[in-house]
Design a protein around this motif. Structure first.
Motif, short mmCIF file in Angstrom:
data_model
loop_
_atom_site.label_atom_id
_atom_site.label_comp_id
_atom_site.label_asym_id
_atom_site.label_seq_id
_atom_site.Cartn_x
_atom_site.Cartn_y
_atom_site.Cartn_z
N VAL A 89 40.31 42.92 30.70
CA VAL A 89 40.98 41.62 30.69
C VAL A 89 42.29 41.52 31.03
O VAL A 89 43.13 42.20 30.63
CB VAL A 89 40.57 41.27 29.02
CG1 VAL A 89 41.38 39.87 28.73
CG2 VAL A 89 39.12 41.20 28.40
N HIS A 90 42.35 40.45 31.74
CA HIS A 90 43.64 40.40 32.76
C HIS A 90 44.46 39.15 32.11
O HIS A 90 43.71 38.03 32.34
CB HIS A 90 43.44 40.29 34.06
CG HIS A 90 44.62 39.98 35.14
ND1 HIS A 90 44.35 39.28 36.23
CD2 HIS A 90 45.91 39.93 34.86
CE1 HIS A 90 45.52 39.11 36.87
NE2 HIS A 90 46.55 39.70 35.90
N LEU A 91 45.24 39.37 31.52
CA LEU A 91 45.85 37.96 30.68
C LEU A 91 46.94 37.63 31.63
O LEU A 91 47.78 38.30 31.95
CB LEU A 91 46.54 38.61 29.41
CG LEU A 91 45.72 39.01 28.14
CD1 LEU A 91 46.53 39.42 26.96
CD2 LEU A 91 44.64 38.16 27.87
N MET A 92 46.81 36.33 31.96
CA MET A 92 47.90 35.88 32.68
C MET A 92 48.34 34.63 31.84
O MET A 92 47.88 33.38 31.91
CB MET A 92 47.20 35.14 34.09
CG MET A 92 47.18 36.27 35.05
SD MET A 92 45.85 35.61 36.38
CE MET A 92 44.26 36.22 35.53
N ILE A 93 48.89 35.05 30.60
CA ILE A 93 49.42 34.02 29.44
C ILE A 93 50.78 34.48 29.07
O ILE A 93 51.29 35.80 29.33
CB ILE A 93 48.31 34.17 28.28
CG1 ILE A 93 48.58 35.52 27.63
CG2 ILE A 93 47.06 33.90 28.77
CD1 ILE A 93 47.58 35.60 26.28
N ILE A 151 43.88 46.90 42.04
CA ILE A 151 44.55 46.03 42.75
C ILE A 151 43.64 44.60 42.50
O ILE A 151 42.33 44.65 42.48
CB ILE A 151 44.21 46.45 44.51
CG1 ILE A 151 44.66 48.01 44.55
CG2 ILE A 151 44.73 45.29 45.31
CD1 ILE A 151 46.00 47.96 44.39
N ASP A 152 44.53 43.66 42.55
CA ASP A 152 43.68 42.26 42.34
C ASP A 152 44.18 41.10 43.13
O ASP A 152 45.40 40.81 43.19
CB ASP A 152 43.94 41.93 40.57
CG ASP A 152 43.19 40.78 40.24
OD1 ASP A 152 42.42 40.05 40.91
OD2 ASP A 152 43.40 40.32 39.13
N GLY A 153 43.32 40.66 43.87
CA GLY A 153 43.50 39.48 44.84
C GLY A 153 43.21 39.84 46.20
O GLY A 153 43.68 40.62 46.93
N VAL A 176 33.81 44.95 34.25
CA VAL A 176 33.74 43.49 34.58
C VAL A 176 35.03 43.08 34.30
O VAL A 176 35.83 43.41 33.44
CB VAL A 176 32.85 42.96 33.55
CG1 VAL A 176 32.75 41.44 33.78
CG2 VAL A 176 31.34 43.50 33.78
N HIS A 177 35.85 42.24 35.22
CA HIS A 177 37.30 41.73 35.15
C HIS A 177 37.19 40.30 34.72
O HIS A 177 36.48 39.41 35.32
CB HIS A 177 37.77 41.71 36.55
CG HIS A 177 39.41 41.63 36.66
ND1 HIS A 177 40.25 42.51 36.32
CD2 HIS A 177 39.94 40.54 37.02
CE1 HIS A 177 41.37 41.97 36.47
NE2 HIS A 177 41.20 40.41 37.03
N VAL A 178 37.82 40.13 33.52
CA VAL A 178 38.01 38.79 33.03
C VAL A 178 39.23 38.16 33.18
O VAL A 178 40.12 38.69 32.58
CB VAL A 178 37.45 39.07 31.63
CG1 VAL A 178 37.58 37.66 30.73
CG2 VAL A 178 36.16 39.62 31.55
N ASP A 179 39.55 37.25 33.88
CA ASP A 179 40.71 36.42 34.04
C ASP A 179 41.07 35.15 33.01
O ASP A 179 40.33 34.31 33.09
CB ASP A 179 40.70 35.85 35.43
CG ASP A 179 40.88 36.94 36.59
OD1 ASP A 179 41.78 37.74 36.60
OD2 ASP A 179 39.95 37.06 37.31
N VAL A 180 41.91 35.74 32.15
CA VAL A 180 42.32 34.73 31.02
C VAL A 180 43.81 34.02 31.71
O VAL A 180 44.78 34.61 31.96
CB VAL A 180 42.53 35.32 29.89
CG1 VAL A 180 43.16 34.33 28.81
CG2 VAL A 180 41.38 36.04 29.22
FE LIG Z 1 42.58 39.15 37.79
#
Ligand SMILES: [Fe+2]
Ligand SMILES: O=C(CO)[C@H](O)[C@H](O)COP(=O)(O)O
Length: 229
Positions: free
Chosen positions: A69-73, A175-177, A36-40
């Motif tokens: 957990v994918h941190l975009m912070i 791969i994401d997107g 489960v991929h979680v976008d922060v």
């Molecule tokens: Fe992501």
């Protein structure tokens, strides 16, 4: 969490019903999700805002597979312990999020999680050359991060280069997107093993009609695995 290079489908709950995360997570797992991929997102590193460690902690009891957990912070380091406490299995930080990614990856592993490093489309594979023994996963962004439902950007040459650089190390390429049944074979053939998909999994389904999620997951998996047939 054991290592293998089989194709893993990781639905991104960025495309789920934000008022119903628990049921959405249970539905995608029942329908075949591997992770489960979680976008922060923080509204600073990327121009969008999602949720923080308290919400991620609330997701944890619903996730029976792997919470990715994918941190975009930015910055990342002050929040690492909070995501460990929230129960992240894999914690991924962007290499572009600060000057000290080496320290960040050490801290993520030190807090007991698998360490991921994400690369924006404009960042070359060589940026991780000195991080390969500190990372468990390299996330190749095939969109500019911040939003679901964007058009796939072809990064197959970067993926193939990373697979070569990784050699026999136990490092996942995620791969994401813009991953869907059309793009999945390209990235799988280039060497990816974890495929994040948000809109292509949740499209057309709901917790009341979860079979659509299952169908979407199966189509992406079959397309990706088809390259080996
Ligand atoms: Fe992501
Ligand atoms: O990190 C992300 C965006 O920054 C998301 O994980 C990604 O965009 C998934 O959504 P989709 O499959 O709809 O492109």
């Amino acid at each position: 969490m054991s290592f293998d290079r089989k194709i893993k489908i990781a639905p991104s709950i960025l495309s789920a019903d934000f008022a119903n995360f628990g049921a959405e997570i249970r539905a995608i797992e029942a329908e075949g999700a591997d992770w489960v991929h979680v976008d922060v997102m923080d509204g600073h590193f990327v121009p969008n805002l999602t949720f923080g460690p308290m919400a991620v902690k609330a997701f944890r009891p619903h996730v029976k597979t792997v919470m990715d957990v994918h941190l975009m912070i930015a910055p990342v380091d002050p929040y690492i312990d909070a995501y460990a406490d929230a129960g992240a299995d894999v914690l991924t930080a962007h290499i572009e999020a600060g000057p000290h990614i080496h320290r960040t990856l050490q801290a993520i592993r030190g807090a007991g999680m698998k360490a991921g490093v994400a690369l924006n489309p404009g960042t070359p594979a060589e940026a991780v050359a000195h991080l390969l023994d500190l990372t468990d996963l390299i996330c190749v962004m095939t969109v500019n991060p911040g939003f679901g439902g964007q058009k796939f950007i072809d990064m197959t040459a970067k993926i193939a280069r990373l697979r070569e650089m990784i050699g026999d190390r136990p490092v996942h390429i995620e791969i994401d997107g813009g991953v869907d049944p059309k793009t999945a074979p390209l990235v799988a053939q280039a060497g990816a093993d974890v495929l994040v998909a948000g809109s292509a999994v949740f499209r057309g389904g709901s917790v009341d009609n979860p079979g659509v999620y299952g169908q979407n997951i199966r189509e992406i998996r079959a397309a990706a695995e088809g390259v080996w047939a």
